[in-house]
Write a protein that holds these residues in place. Sequence first.
Motif, PDB file in Angstrom:
ATOM      1  N   UNK A   6      15.741  22.730  72.086  1.00 31.61           N
ATOM      2  CA  UNK A   6      14.707  22.196  72.677  1.00 31.61           C
ATOM      3  C   UNK A   6      14.743  20.828  72.816  1.00 31.61           C
ATOM      4  N   UNK A   7      15.772  20.032  72.590  1.00 37.77           N
ATOM      5  CA  UNK A   7      16.063  18.799  72.751  1.00 37.77           C
ATOM      6  C   UNK A   7      16.800  18.564  74.003  1.00 37.77           C
ATOM      7  N   UNK A   8      17.211  19.826  74.437  1.00 38.34           N
ATOM      8  CA  UNK A   8      17.726  19.599  75.977  1.00 38.34           C
ATOM      9  C   UNK A   8      19.288  19.588  76.098  1.00 38.34           C
ATOM     10  N   UNK A   9      20.177  20.187  74.775  1.00 32.63           N
ATOM     11  CA  UNK A   9      21.418  20.178  74.729  1.00 32.63           C
ATOM     12  C   UNK A   9      21.982  21.060  75.872  1.00 32.63           C
ATOM     13  N   UNK A  10      23.203  20.788  76.314  1.00 34.22           N
ATOM     14  CA  UNK A  10      23.763  21.837  77.297  1.00 34.22           C
ATOM     15  C   UNK A  10      24.313  22.948  76.699  1.00 34.22           C
ATOM     16  N   UNK A  11      25.041  22.842  75.566  1.00 35.11           N
ATOM     17  CA  UNK A  11      25.505  24.003  75.016  1.00 35.11           C
ATOM     18  C   UNK A  11      25.471  24.149  73.281  1.00 35.11           C
ATOM     19  N   UNK A  12      25.358  24.972  72.769  1.00 33.22           N
ATOM     20  CA  UNK A  12      25.484  25.363  71.148  1.00 33.22           C
ATOM     21  C   UNK A  12      26.858  25.808  70.690  1.00 33.22           C
ATOM     22  N   UNK A  13      27.586  25.046  69.856  1.00 37.48           N
ATOM     23  CA  UNK A  13      28.727  25.546  69.403  1.00 37.48           C
ATOM     24  C   UNK A  13      28.640  26.142  67.996  1.00 37.48           C
ATOM     25  N   UNK A  14      29.384  27.321  67.799  1.00 38.93           N
ATOM     26  CA  UNK A  14      29.281  28.196  66.956  1.00 38.93           C
ATOM     27  C   UNK A  14      28.130  29.274  66.777  1.00 38.93           C
ATOM     28  N   UNK A  15      26.990  28.670  66.417  1.00 34.73           N
ATOM     29  CA  UNK A  15      25.468  29.610  66.516  1.00 34.73           C
ATOM     30  C   UNK A  15      25.649  30.989  65.654  1.00 34.73           C
ATOM     31  N   UNK A  16      26.422  30.710  64.403  1.00 40.55           N
ATOM     32  CA  UNK A  16      26.355  31.613  63.472  1.00 40.55           C
ATOM     33  C   UNK A  16      25.061  32.176  63.074  1.00 40.55           C
TER      34      UNK A  16
END
Length: 245
Positions: free
Chosen positions: A211-221
């Motif tokens: 929602x904050x606008x990051x380009x990528x999520x690392x892990x995502x467990x």
Amino acid sequence: QPLAAADHFLAQHGDVRRWSPERGKAKLQRNLGDLGHSIGGRRFGSGKRVRSRTDGRGRIVVHGGSVARRAAESGVTTARSAGTSNYADVGLRELAKKGAIPGPDVLAAGYHVRPQLAADAFLSDPSLSPFMNGGVTTPDAIRQVVRVNLSHGVDWIKTTSTERAGTPATDPRKQLYTDAEVGVMVQEARAKGIPVMAHAHGAEGALAAVQGGVRSIEHGTYLSDEALALMKEKGTYLLPAYATV
């Protein structure tokens, strides 16, 4: 789903790419840009931090340079750092660019933007000293830490949206920043053309990061269906850990 997201990310940022089954595991061909390892830190196969010393013949030896060499020789063209101490990833990037050491192109991230900065961050840049005791918990503090990283020439900003996994004192599902706080990082970094990646295991922290606008999520467990749907809508990439896949 995670494989498809990672494959799409590599398609945009790497060279020839393909997922191929081998021994029951998904394996990337070796002529890819490796976008997940921390070439400047304890990972990327060495288990040692990047540092330098003088050998017995008076020559400078960069520990970590050998890791970069192995990466390049194995076909890695680009390595995205996920954060390291002493801005060593920036240093490796510049040494490789100048031809001083062999290695792939490095996308540097410097120090994580997190509520409690790494202890050696204050030695690397004493301008961070106001956050030694109070932490990075206000919009102004977040903005300043992002600016310090940018001043060191990083290519990415990394934040920790949830606590880390693998230690008895941390809960990887615990959210650390709200979507508004992540938005401050994204806005500040975007002004300089720099994207933001978010370390996120738990569903709430990951959702706030997206929602904050990051380009990528690392892990995502522990990603929820809601977070995955929003990632698809916003074009947010997922770089899962091997255990997550």
